[in-house]
Write an enzyme that holds these catalytic residues in place. Structure first.
Site: not given
Ligand SMILES: *[C@@H]1O[C@H](CO)[C@@H](O)[C@H](O)[C@H]1NC(C)=O
Ligand SMILES: *[C@@H]1O[C@H](CO)[C@@H](O)[C@H](O)[C@H]1NC(C)=O
Ligand SMILES: *[C@@H]1O[C@H](CO)[C@@H](O)[C@H](O)[C@H]1NC(C)=O
Ligand SMILES: *[C@@H]1O[C@H](CO)[C@@H](O)[C@H](O)[C@H]1NC(C)=O
Ligand SMILES: *[C@@H]1O[C@H](CO)[C@@H](O)[C@H](O)[C@H]1NC(C)=O
Length: 367
Positions: A145, A176, A200, A259
Site C-alpha cells: 500500500e 505490481y 474502474v 506507486y
C-alpha cells in the site's frame, strides 16, 4: 606413476640392499597414497561464505553445510489481509533453491526470516517489540500500500532488518508488474475499439485529486465509470470490457514515488488499451515503461487539453498505433500474487550475504 613395486620379503634371509630397496619403495608408495587422498579431501579454498548457489554439494567435507545448501525457513507472520494462499515452489519461478515457507508461528524461534505484512501488524508495534527473537533472524517489513494508506509507520521503527515493497529502493523489490523482454519480436494486435474512455474505481472519494480531475475531464469527453456505485463490472469481464476502449484512466489513489499499481498493469496494459496515468511524475513512470506507451495527465495544461488530445488520437489510426509499437519487444507481466512476492524474498535471502542491518525510521523513508 606410483607402482606397487619392490620385491616382497620372501623370508628372513634378506640382504641389506634388498631391505633398503623395499623400504624406499614403501615410502614412495605411502607418500603417493597420502597425497592423492589429501587431494580428494581438501575443500575448495573459496569456501568463503558466498551465498550464491554453487556446485559445491559433492564435496561433503565441512561439518556445517554452506548456507546455500541449507533450505531457508521463512515464516509468514500473518496471511496478508487475512488472504490465505498456496506457497509456490520458488525454484520453478526463479533460478533459486526453494525455501520452506510456513505460516505456523511455532517456527518463530527457528525461522531464518519472518515476513510481517504492515497492515496486519501496524496496530501491534509494542507487542512485536517485546517478542523474543533469534539474533540471526531477519524481520522483513512487507507493504504494497502507499504511505497514504499505511497507518502507524512510526511504531515500526528499529524493528525490522529488511524492507519489501513496490519501492524500487526496497531491499526486496516487489513491483505490481514489470515488462519482460521477448526473445523474438512478436506482432501485437490491438483489440478492436468502439468506445472512448473507461475507468474502474471502487474507492470513490469526491475530495481526491483523481475524482476532481475526472469531474473536469468528463465535461470534454465521454468517460464510462465502472465499479462500486457505478456501472457494474464482474471481475471476469474486466479485460473484455476495458479492451473495447481507446483509453483507460489508470489513476492512482495517492501520489507517491514508484506507486504504480495494478490499475496500470492489469486494468490498462493487460486489456490492450492506452493508459492515461495520474500518479507520480512522468520520469518516475519511465523507470517502468517506455515513454511512448502511456499518456500522462501532467503533459497537459488542463483536463480540457488532455480531452482534445485523446479525441484527436482516437481519429488518427496511425498515431494511435504508435502507442503499441513497444509491444513487439516487451510484454507486461503481473507480479501481484502473494506467492510470487514471497518467492522474491526467498531469492533475496538465498543470494545475499547476511549482515547486520536495521531499518531505523520507516516513516522517514516510506513517504
Ligand atoms: C570468495 O571467493 C571467490 C573465489 O575465490 C572470490 O572471487 C570472491 O571474491 C570471494 N568473496 C568474498 C566475499 O571474499
Ligand atoms: C521444486 O522444483 C524443482 C525444480 O523444478 C524440483 O527439483 C523440486 O523437486 C521441487 N520441489 C518440490 C518440493 O516440489
Ligand atoms: C504448528 O506446528 C506445530 C509444531 O510443528 C504443530 O504441533 C502444530 O500442529 C502446527 N499447527 C498448525 C495449525 O499446523
Ligand atoms: C535485526 O533487527 C533487530 C532490531 O533492530 C536487531 O536487534 C538485530 O540485531 C537485527 N539482526 C540482523 C541480522 O541484522
Ligand atoms: C523519523 O523520521 C520522521 C520524518 O523525518 C521524523 O519526524 C521522526 O521524528 C523520526 N523519528 C525518529 C524516532 O527518529
Amino acid at each position: 606413476m606410483c607402482l606397487v613395486g619392490g620385491a616382497a620379503p620372501q623370508g628372513w634371509k634378506i640382504s641389506w640392499k634388498k631391505l633398503l630397496t623395499f623400504l624406499l619403495f614403501s615410502f614412495i608408495f605411502s607418500f603417493c597414497l597420502f597425497a592423492s587422498l589429501r587431494q580428494i579431501r581438501t575443500p575448495e579454498p573459496e569456501d568463503n561464505n558466498s551465498y550464491l548457489p554453487t556446485e559445491r554439494s559433492q564435496t561433503g567435507s565441512t561439518c556445517t553445510p554452506p548456507k546455500s545448501e541449507r533450505r531457508l525457513t521463512i515464516l509468514l507472520w500473518t496471511w496478508p489481509f487475512g488472504q490465505r494462499f498456496t506457497f509456490s515452489n520458488c525454484s520453478e519461478l526463479f533460478d533459486t533453491p526453494n525455501c520452506h515457507f510456513t505460516a505456523n508461528r511455532s517456527w518463530s524461534q527457528k525461522a531464518d526470516a519472518v515476513i510481517m505484512h504492515h497492515r496486519d501488524v501496524c496496530g501491534d508495534g509494542a507487542r512485536l517489540a517485546r517478542l523474543p527473537r533469534l539474533p540471526s533472524q531477519r524481520w522483513i517489513w512487507f507493504n504494497m500500500e502507499s504511505p497514504s494508506h499505511s497507518p502507524n509507520l512510526g511504531a515500526m521503527n528499529h524493528l525490522f532488518n529488511l524492507t519489501m515493497s513496490y519501492r524500487r529502493d526496497s531491499d526486496i523489490f516487489t513491483p505490481y508488474g514489470e515488462l519482460q523482454l521477448l526473445s523474438q519480436p512478436q506482432p501485437f494486435s490491438i483489440p478492436p475499439k468502439t468506445k472512448m474512455v473507461a475507468w474502474v474505481v471502487s474507492n470513490w472519494r469526491p475530495s481526491s485529486h483523481r475524482v476532481k480531475y475526472y469531474e473536469e475531464l468528463k465535461k470534454h469527453i465521454p468517460v464510462d465509470v465502472y465499479g462500486r456505485h457505478h456501472l457494474p463490472l464482474p471481475m471476469d469481464m474486466l479485460h473484455q470490457t476495458v479492451s473495447q476502449y481507446n483509453f483507460y484512466l489508470a489513476f492512482e489513489n495517492s501520489q507517491h514515488e514508484d506507486y504504480i499499481t495494478e490499475k496500470l498493469w492489469r486494468n490498462a496494459l493487460f486489456s490492450g488499451t492506452i493508459p492515461v496515468v495520474l500518479g507520480p511524475p512522468r520520469e518516475n513512470y519511465e523507470h517502468f515503461l517506455p515513454p511512448d506507451s502511456f499518456i500522462h495527465v501532467d503533459d497537459f495544461a488542463s483536463a480540457g487539453e488532455l480531452a482534445q488530445y485523446l479525441q484527436e488520437l482516437s481519429r488518427d489510426t496511425e498515431r494511435y498505433q504508435r502507442y503499441f509499437q513497444w509491444r513487439k519487444w516487451l510484454k507486461p507481466v503481473l507480479g501481484v500474487s502473494w506467492a510470487m512476492q514471497v518467492c522474491r524474498a526467498c531469492r533475496f535471502l538465498q543470494r545475499t550475504e547476511a549482515s547486520y542491518h536495521v531499518v531505523p525510521n520507516l516513516s522517514k523513508w516510506f513517504v
